[in-house]
Design an enzyme around this catalytic site. Sequence first.
Site, PDB file in Angstrom:
ATOM      1  N   THR A  21     113.772  36.444 -12.467  1.00 30.30           N
ATOM      2  CA  THR A  21     114.628  37.166 -11.525  1.00 30.30           C
ATOM      3  C   THR A  21     115.199  36.240 -10.474  1.00 30.30           C
ATOM      4  O   THR A  21     114.489  35.387  -9.951  1.00 30.30           O
ATOM      5  CB  THR A  21     113.756  38.198 -10.778  1.00 30.30           C
ATOM      6  OG1 THR A  21     113.326  39.153 -11.711  1.00 30.30           O
ATOM      7  CG2 THR A  21     114.499  38.856  -9.641  1.00 30.30           C
ATOM      8  N   THR A  66     118.123  41.212 -12.035  1.00 33.44           N
ATOM      9  CA  THR A  66     117.182  40.853 -13.101  1.00 33.44           C
ATOM     10  C   THR A  66     117.368  41.717 -14.344  1.00 33.44           C
ATOM     11  O   THR A  66     117.884  42.836 -14.257  1.00 33.44           O
ATOM     12  CB  THR A  66     115.723  41.044 -12.594  1.00 33.44           C
ATOM     13  OG1 THR A  66     114.817  40.511 -13.549  1.00 33.44           O
ATOM     14  CG2 THR A  66     115.388  42.493 -12.354  1.00 33.44           C
ATOM     15  N   THR A 101     109.601  37.861  -6.665  1.00 34.82           N
ATOM     16  CA  THR A 101     109.726  37.683  -8.106  1.00 34.82           C
ATOM     17  C   THR A 101     108.322  37.815  -8.689  1.00 34.82           C
ATOM     18  O   THR A 101     107.338  37.704  -7.971  1.00 34.82           O
ATOM     19  CB  THR A 101     110.358  36.316  -8.438  1.00 34.82           C
ATOM     20  OG1 THR A 101     110.489  36.183  -9.850  1.00 34.82           O
ATOM     21  CG2 THR A 101     109.532  35.169  -7.906  1.00 34.82           C
ATOM     22  N   GLY A 102     108.261  38.081  -9.984  1.00 31.57           N
ATOM     23  CA  GLY A 102     106.957  38.242 -10.598  1.00 31.57           C
ATOM     24  C   GLY A 102     106.773  39.643 -11.137  1.00 31.57           C
ATOM     25  O   GLY A 102     107.752  40.366 -11.364  1.00 31.57           O
ATOM     26  N   SER A 140     116.565  35.872 -18.053  1.00 31.22           N
ATOM     27  CA  SER A 140     115.869  36.912 -17.299  1.00 31.22           C
ATOM     28  C   SER A 140     116.790  37.628 -16.320  1.00 31.22           C
ATOM     29  O   SER A 140     116.334  38.423 -15.508  1.00 31.22           O
ATOM     30  CB  SER A 140     114.715  36.270 -16.528  1.00 31.22           C
ATOM     31  OG  SER A 140     115.189  35.101 -15.907  1.00 31.22           O
ATOM     32  N   ARG A 194     111.785  51.394 -18.142  1.00 30.29           N
ATOM     33  CA  ARG A 194     110.996  50.780 -17.065  1.00 30.29           C
ATOM     34  C   ARG A 194     111.920  50.166 -16.008  1.00 30.29           C
ATOM     35  O   ARG A 194     112.894  49.491 -16.315  1.00 30.29           O
ATOM     36  CB  ARG A 194     110.091  49.707 -17.666  1.00 30.29           C
ATOM     37  CG  ARG A 194     109.200  48.972 -16.656  1.00 30.29           C
ATOM     38  CD  ARG A 194     109.818  47.679 -16.170  1.00 30.29           C
ATOM     39  NE  ARG A 194     108.870  46.887 -15.397  1.00 30.29           N
ATOM     40  CZ  ARG A 194     109.202  45.786 -14.736  1.00 30.29           C
ATOM     41  NH1 ARG A 194     110.436  45.355 -14.753  1.00 30.29           N
ATOM     42  NH2 ARG A 194     108.295  45.118 -14.065  1.00 30.29           N
TER      43      ARG A 194
HETATM   44  C1  SD4 Z   1     110.480  42.778 -12.571  1.00 29.70           C
HETATM   45  N1  SD4 Z   1     110.219  41.308 -10.693  1.00 29.70           N
HETATM   46  O1  SD4 Z   1     111.297  43.467 -13.156  1.00 29.70           O
HETATM   47  C2  SD4 Z   1     110.948  41.507 -11.918  1.00 29.70           C
HETATM   48  C3  SD4 Z   1     110.837  40.415 -12.909  1.00 29.70           C
HETATM   49  C4  SD4 Z   1     110.504  39.117 -12.331  1.00 29.70           C
HETATM   50  O2  SD4 Z   1     109.271  37.251 -12.424  1.00 29.70           O
HETATM   51  O3  SD4 Z   1     110.831  38.753 -11.244  1.00 29.70           O
HETATM   52  N2  SD4 Z   1     109.740  38.345 -12.986  1.00 29.70           N
HETATM   53  O4  SD4 Z   1     109.283  43.063 -12.517  1.00 29.70           O
END
Ligand code: SD4
Length: 331
Positions: free
Chosen positions: A188, A206, A239-240, A86, A216
Amino acid sequence: MTKRRDFLKISALGGLAFVSNSIKANMPKGTGFTATNGGKPLVISTWNHGLAANAKAWEVLEAGGHAIDAVEKGVMIPEADPEVRSVGYGGYPDRDGNVTLDAAIMDHDASTGAVSFLQGIKHPINVARLVMDKTPHVMLTGEGAQQFAREQGFKEENLLTEKSKQDWEEWKQKSDYKPIINIENHDTIGMLAIDKEGKVAASCTTSGAAWKMHGRVGDSPIVGAGLFVDGEVGAATATGLGEAVIRTAGSAIVVELMRNGMSPFDACKEATHRIYKRHKGRPEFDYLQVGFIAINNKGEYGGYSLRKGFNFAVHDANGATLQDAIYHYEE
Ligand code: SD4
């Protein structure tokens, strides 16, 4: 369906962080398990891969280096690791098979650099640092970011590993365009550090949501969303699902709440609760996960997430720990 967890019940736990039993067994005696202990220097970062990243950052901090250098060097570890699916090299591609990367770095004095939708460069965090140090801008994106990297001497390479390519081929059979977040507990990396002088800094890097639409950009390179630093207060990173964090200016909110007197833990919790309120009833709610970590300029730290499964790594003079975040929902 998810079950609602009563916030009041969670707050009864105060600032305590849950710590994995395996980690607990290996913890040095005397290390506090509260999410508000800490000190200077200290580094904290998201997810399991934060352990190795923190170890690198710690070398910088322990030697008396600056937080901004520690957070840059630290996150280069998962960026280069093909097993971290990731971040950087080996990251999952978008739905068209392109690995596109987002990264940002921010210092205590609001100096900031970011790149978004960058392709072919293994260490976007280094490019972000040069945007900060060498340009009058905050963010470069896409082809322009790549051109800048090229001019700065970065090597272009194919970041799509055989493994990620195979997973993408498999995903294409179904072509379910729902972006996947938080698969297998890898995600991330956001990193926050405070150095011996008490200066704070943050970084975030990330490959974003797997199978995202081409072009995106998530929250990670966006100052105020994926990360935020205010030298008078502290720092936060997220994160998320980036869309949810952008909609709510997540990391800026966490820092502002700390300015108004909240502990890092309580600030992360409140920002998560706002995301919950804004997203309940939205179609993406069923797969929504967000997590925040924060430090203040005393070296206190905390973390919190919407759903179970988020953890963060901490490294200070007592050693390294991995802590399971308190969360809002029992899945
Ligand atoms: C995103 N926040 O590109 C990042 C990905 C991530 O847990 O952290 N996922 O949306």
